[in-house]
Design an enzyme around this catalytic site. Structure first.
Site, mmCIF file in Angstrom:
data_model
loop_
_atom_site.group_PDB
_atom_site.id
_atom_site.type_symbol
_atom_site.label_atom_id
_atom_site.label_comp_id
_atom_site.label_asym_id
_atom_site.label_seq_id
_atom_site.Cartn_x
_atom_site.Cartn_y
_atom_site.Cartn_z
ATOM 1 N N ASP A 1 -5.775 24.832 32.843
ATOM 2 C CA ASP A 1 -4.879 23.761 32.411
ATOM 3 C C ASP A 1 -4.188 23.936 31.064
ATOM 4 O O ASP A 1 -3.271 23.190 30.770
ATOM 5 C CB ASP A 1 -5.633 22.424 32.419
ATOM 6 C CG ASP A 1 -4.733 21.260 32.798
ATOM 7 O OD1 ASP A 1 -3.696 21.490 33.441
ATOM 8 O OD2 ASP A 1 -5.059 20.111 32.438
ATOM 9 N N ASP B 1 -10.917 16.203 31.966
ATOM 10 C CA ASP B 1 -10.306 16.216 30.637
ATOM 11 C C ASP B 1 -11.137 15.391 29.666
ATOM 12 O O ASP B 1 -11.336 14.200 29.898
ATOM 13 C CB ASP B 1 -8.889 15.634 30.686
ATOM 14 C CG ASP B 1 -7.885 16.574 31.306
ATOM 15 O OD1 ASP B 1 -7.025 16.093 32.064
ATOM 16 O OD2 ASP B 1 -7.938 17.782 31.023
ATOM 17 N N HIS C 1 -7.129 20.703 25.426
ATOM 18 C CA HIS C 1 -5.701 20.967 25.679
ATOM 19 C C HIS C 1 -4.865 19.704 25.854
ATOM 20 O O HIS C 1 -3.658 19.812 26.142
ATOM 21 C CB HIS C 1 -5.538 21.885 26.901
ATOM 22 C CG HIS C 1 -6.165 21.354 28.160
ATOM 23 N ND1 HIS C 1 -7.431 21.723 28.550
ATOM 24 C CD2 HIS C 1 -5.722 20.495 29.094
ATOM 25 C CE1 HIS C 1 -7.723 21.112 29.691
ATOM 26 N NE2 HIS C 1 -6.698 20.350 30.034
ATOM 27 N N HIS D 1 -12.035 19.153 37.585
ATOM 28 C CA HIS D 1 -11.407 19.276 36.261
ATOM 29 C C HIS D 1 -11.575 17.954 35.518
ATOM 30 O O HIS D 1 -11.074 16.918 35.945
ATOM 31 C CB HIS D 1 -9.929 19.619 36.414
ATOM 32 C CG HIS D 1 -9.234 19.818 35.097
ATOM 33 N ND1 HIS D 1 -9.596 20.826 34.220
ATOM 34 C CD2 HIS D 1 -8.216 19.162 34.507
ATOM 35 C CE1 HIS D 1 -8.815 20.769 33.157
ATOM 36 N NE2 HIS D 1 -7.981 19.768 33.302
#
Length: 1106
Positions: free
Chosen positions: A240, A128, A503, A126
């Protein structure tokens, strides 16, 4: 025991936000102390082999699972599994159990006698694109190394698999990668070892993002992926985002996606779905009666997507298999007191059985005999062949199994999309991860940047339209240089908008310097787009100047208005000027009625800035340009009429500005009115009291400005009690009354020396304009300084509408959702996202609607109340990994358009009707004008009035489109490659959205609405001076031309032959077009203008270089 198992595989870096104490909290790290990916691969494979050998020894050779997709056969005979009856757990969490947010999970042991348990392992990472570090910092520190290691490690062993989501990082890595790495990456995709899931530029937020921006960010990523590598994703991956919207499901379905995976939903909802074995379901839109929007969804059952909360319901056990926490690996320890231990010949059987027990328990929460297992930053699923898999392997196996076994329950409404699963509708807001921790704070965090996001959105859309017209009217390669010269900046703007949809971007949940980085990127793009639009307008208008003899003296300033909407607009517009003695003229140099009033500011010692606002009524053609002139010293026209001012101040007198006539406010109330409504205000506090509709009822609208004291942070709204009103008697008030606009401005008094808010209320007199029916509220917010630390500022409208605490808020500006206030959940759980609209409706049909031009949060906590949060300032971190509060507040203006309506026919009762209601047609028009304002372009320098500028009008559409049909975008998707594309291929894209509206309210929107989209729209006759040569239906991400796979009705595919478009309400449809200018039209000279513009720019560039 016939169950085949395999080991779990742990992968690289972590950025998990919500690890929580007791059963869930895990300390956060920034990833700098993590193991290299290849070491983790080695460790995982070692454990895999050990467990695999044990599996073969204990359970024999499992049946292989085919990784190839078999076409579903609806005629295949289905077997049925019987439902199990259990005692349902209560609402409250079981704090003493192993699974504190669920129940004690058990099984008989014979559930897998007929078929083995299948578990797939899908490694992932993951990443970001901004959170604790900027996107560039994360790339340099982590993401580039992860991608390097993926290519290196997967290439060594074909059994290894991986999935990747964020194209923003992949595009950056691809730019830096060698040809060998690129080739290896492409080969891994082709042979199925690597899968791109989602494939958007980012994993977008689903509460604050507008559907236009969501389409943009997914399309930008998907198109880059297809153009560069030739891969088109079909499985969505969203582990997420903090809650989920059905809008996303709809958009993905219409983009050709088949399956979705989601994670962050309310823990009680997870428990309810798990208890009924509904964690896998078909997501259907609330308006869809034909199953055309159905998409399959897998919801993860537990708290988070890390290792302790994915292998099974007992995190204390699962954490023992998170080998990144093993002694010697410097990482977070397991907080349950049972750390991972090395596996050897002595304990391998005991460890395998313990892990198998978790797998079995987890599998009982699902209907089928294989399940998805997410480990840490890794989505893990284990198959019977004890090999790694991709997300596609899992969903293909599930669909194959659904053809063979029917898991449907009695009286269950399913879907032909995937047989054996329930169909559900609705959204997943507001998200709570434990106890009373509701994630409703991020609806409002960093509202300034949420507003900038919408400005960039509307500016990008307008720029795309102008660029499409430039390319469309161009017939020569030379004249393409102007739009192509800005193509890369347009693409950069798309990507900067897309990046902020992340997000942790538009949510306002990143570190201060990361938010600033987002802001700088958006600001840079806004500047680039404004420059491009100004140049495009010069070309499209065919600007020329003529010297004329005139006795008039003075100066003029040209103002060009661009209407980005698809309907002609009659609207009162405003421009700030330095002098009040001005005259407004139209493009024919005809006098236009105008009004001038003083400009106001948030300063109690100096309310008037010394500048002035001139208002006039403008008429601008659909998607066209109109020119007006502001003149000083123009003879023959009446000057702008000064507004009459009324002043009120308890503390000190307000000096009357020149050249206005002023008087003092008399009495305790003051009114402003136009032909349709009268507004009443309380003088002492400067707040709205009621709205009287001249042809309808009187409406109590008591305005209240209050603050919550709060212990929350960027994510969580945690109020300490009720909101407390802050406005006291006193303060300043200025009432402006004129022929076109009337305004009440209030600088209120509060208990603090500097008030955090001032506000204006305006109504308009336009004659046949939508503005006449709305109330405009503008709040100037300055939530700054220590006095407002740990405070959350709201505005509350207390009406007399009997809404039973039910209201409706929009989802992504696309559809509405019904919201009901519940006593059993805390105040913060009754707050919901409001990206652009919220309304209440009483049993008698009266409606109170508030339209916003930015995303905020809203609630209806008591009968007739609608409150909206404006800003929040919080010093504390809320324990979700960010490590800071929200203290970087900025001065900002929040604008609402309030609409009060009465039904003209019977309407649905909100109490008895669980379905969401739709806005009225007037409400849609109000929202469109607020969120797509007229773009004004002002000449840099005034000209002598004797130099009369003649600009040809620009009106590109043959006629205004129906009022319920919206052009989402008109653009050239690949502007930098425009001239490289084969002549005759569709190089333009037109996206249309048919709005659904409530016919119980005025069907003509009290305006010029004379046609609706019930009748076909002919694409071939859409443009006035452009010929549409081809019209080809396509998916929303422009990658699929098979409309049947997208779920559309059959008539969508017929447009290529006849050009007639009929769009069902709520649908969005996209067409690839090829355009060319009609011969012998007024636009035929545009090529010369474009060419001369390019030449002059080149000369200027040469001079600049010299």
């Amino acid at each position: 025991m016939d169950t085949g198992i395999a080991s779990v595989f742990i992968v690289t870096h972590r950025q998990i936000k919500p690890q929580s104490p007791s059963d869930t909290e895990v300390t956060q790290t920034d990833g700098s102390d993590q193991l290299p990916l290849h070491q983790l691969f080695t460790i995982a494979l070692s454990f895999s082999l050990l467990f695999f050998l044990l599996t073969l020894y204990l359970f024999g050779i499992p049946k292989p699972i085919s990784s190839h997709f078999k076409p579903r056969s609806l005629t295949r005979r289905l077997s049925t599994r019987r439902a199990v009856t259990r005692k349902k757990p209560g609402w409250n969490s079981n704090q003493n159990g192993a699974w504190t947010q669920g129940w004690k999970v058990s099984y008989k042991g014979d559930e897998w006698d007929s078929e083995k348990l299948k578990v797939f392992v899908v490694p992932h990472s993951h990443n970001d694109p901004g959170w604790k570090f900027t996107v560039e910092e994360y790339y340099e520190r982590q993401s580039r190394h992860i991608l390097d290691t993926i290519v290196e490690t997967l290439s060594k062993d074909t059994r290894r698999k991986f999935i990747w989501e964020e194209i923003s990082y992949l595009q950056r890595w691809w730019r830096d990668a060698s040809e060998d790495k690129r080739e290896s990456f492409t080969n891994l995709l082709k042979n199925g070892q690597l899968e791109i899931v989602g494939g958007g530029w980012v994993m977008n937020d689903e509460a604050n993002s507008h559907y236009f921006a969501i389409i943009e960010q997914v399309t930008e990523g998907n198109m880059w992926l297809n153009d560069t590598i030739g891969f088109i994703p079909k499985n969505s991956w969203a582990i997420d985002p903090f809650g989920y919207s059905p809008t996303m499901a709809y958009l993905l379905r219409r983009m050709g996606f088949e399956n979705m995976l989601i994670q962050r939903t309310h823990y009680e909802l997870k428990k309810e779905l798990a208890w009924n074995k509904n964690l896998e379901y078909i997501w259907r839109q609330s308006w869809d009666a034909d199953e055309t929007t159905d998409i399959f969804v897998h919801m993860m059952p537990f708290y988070s997507y890390d290792v302790p909360h994915t292998c099974g319901p007992e995190p204390a056990v699962c954490c023992q298999f998170d080998f990144a926490r093993i002694n010697g690996f410097f990482y977070e320890r397991c907080p349950w007191g049972h750390p991972p231990i090395e596996t050897d010949q002595e304990n391998v059987q005991e460890r395998a059985l313990k892990l198998l027990d978790q797998y079995r328990k987890k599998s009982t929460l699902y209907r089928r005999i294989h399940f998805l297992y997410l480990l840490e930053m890794i989505s893990v699923i284990l198959n019977a062949e004890a090999r790694f898999g991709t997300l596609d392997d899992y969903f293909q196996t599930l669909r194959d199994e659904a053809d063979r076994i029917n898991y449907s329950l009695p009286s269950e409404i399913g879907s032909s999309e995937v047989v054996g699963f329930p169909s559900l509708s609705g959204d997943f807001f507001t998200y709570a991860d434990r106890q009373q921790d509701y994630w409703s704070g991020y609806y409002v965090s960093r509202p300034f940047f949420k507003a900038v996001d919408r400005v960039l959105e509307q500016t990008l859309r307008a720029s795309e339209i102008l660029m499409a017209f430039l390319f469309g009217y161009c017939q020569r390669i030379q004249c393409e240089k102007l739009p192509m010269g800005y193509a890369y900046k347009l693409i950069a703007a798309r990507r900067n908008l897309a990046l902020f949809q992340h997000h942790d971007g538009v949510t306002g949940t990143a570190k201060n310097h990361v938010v600033l980085d987002y802001g700088i990127r958006m600001h840079t793009s806004l500047q680039d787009l404004q420059i491009f639009m100004s140049k495009a307008i010069e070309v499209l208008l065919g600007i020329r100047q003529e010297k004329a003899v005139s006795a008039r003296e003075g100066t003029i300033q040209s103002v060009v208005l661009f209407n980005p909407l698809e309907q002609t607009r009659e609207e009162v517009v405003m421009l700030v000027v330095n002098r009040p003695e001005v005259t407004v003229l139209d493009s024919n140099w005809t006098c236009v009625q105008s009004q001038v009033s003083p400009e106001l500011q948030h300063d109690k010692s100096k309310i008037f800035t010394g500048r002035h606002r001139v208002h006039w009524k403008a008429s601008v053609p659909a998607m066209g340009l109109q020119t007006y002139y502001i003149a000083n010293g123009f003879v023959g026209c009446e000057k702008a009429k000064p507004a009459k001012l009324k002043l009120f101040s308890n503390s000190s007198s307000i000096q009357c500005p020149t050249p206005y006539t002023c008087s003092e406010v008399e009495g305790d109330v003051v009114e402003i009115e136009n032909p349709h409504q009268t507004l009443t205000f309380e003088v002492n506090r400067g707040l709205l009291q009621k709205v009287i509709q001249n042809s309808g009822p009187q409406n109590a609208v008591a305005e209240e400005i209050s603050v919550y004291s709060s212990t929350g942070g960027a994510y969580l709204f945690l109020p300490e009690g009720e909101a407390v009103p802050i406005i006291r008697s006193g303060g300043h008030m200025v009432i402006s009354e004129g022929p076109l606009m009337q305004e009440v401005y209030s600088y209120p008094m509060t208990e603090r020396e500097k008030t955090p808010i001032s506000h204006s209320t305006r109504i308009y007199n336009g004659g046949n304009t939508i503005q006449e029916f709305l109330v405009e509220k503008e709040y100037h917010v300055e939530l700054l300084g220590k006095d407002f630390t740990d405070k959350e500022l709201i505005v509350r409208y207390k009406t007399d509408i009997n809404n039973k605490r039910i209201f409706y808020s929009d989802l992504n500006g696309f559809q509405m959702s019904r919201r009901e206030t519940y006593d059993k959940i805390p105040l913060q759980g009754n707050y919901y996202p409001m990206p652009s609209l919220a309304f209440m409706q009483g049993s008698n049909g009266r409606r109170f609607s508030v339209h916003s031009r930015q995303s905020l949060g809203a609630a209806s906590l008591k009968q007739g109340w609608l409150e909206i949060m404006l800003d929040r300032r919080l010093a504390k971190d809320d324990g979700r990994g960010l490590g800071q509060g929200v203290m970087d507040n900025r001065v900002m203006n929040v604008v609402f358009h309030i609409l009060l309506e009465s039904n003209i026919s019977s309407t649905s009762n909100p109490v008895s009707n669980p379905q969401p209601l739709s806005p009225s047609l007037l409400s849609h028009c109000v929202s469109a004008q607020l969120n797509h304002p007229l773009q004004a372009f002002i000449a840099k320098k005034p000209q002598d009035i004797s130099v009369q500028t003649h600009w040809s009008p620009f009106s590109p559409l043959t006629t205004s489109l129906p009022c319920d049909l919206h052009i989402v975008s008109l653009k050239v998707p690949r502007p930098a490659k425009y001239s490289q594309q084969q002549l005759g291929d569709p190089r333009f894209v037109l996206m249309l959205h048919r709005r659904n509206w409530d016919p119980s309210y005025c069907p003509k929107a009290r305006s010029q609405c004379t046609s609706m989209a019930d009748a076909p729209v002919n694409l071939f006759n859409l443009f006035k001076d452009l010929e549409v040569l081809k019209a080809k239906p396509t998916s929303l991400n422009l990658l699929h031309d098979d409309t049947e796979m997208l779920g559309y009705a059959e008539q969508f595919s017929d447009v290529a032959h006849k050009g007639h478009v009929i769009i069902p309400p709520m649908e969005i449809q996209t067409y690839k077009l090829e355009l060319r200018p009609l011969q012998q039209t007024p636009m035929a000279g545009l090529n010369r203008m474009l060419l001369s513009h390019v030449i002059s720019d080149e000369v200027k560039n040469i001079k600049d270089a010299a």
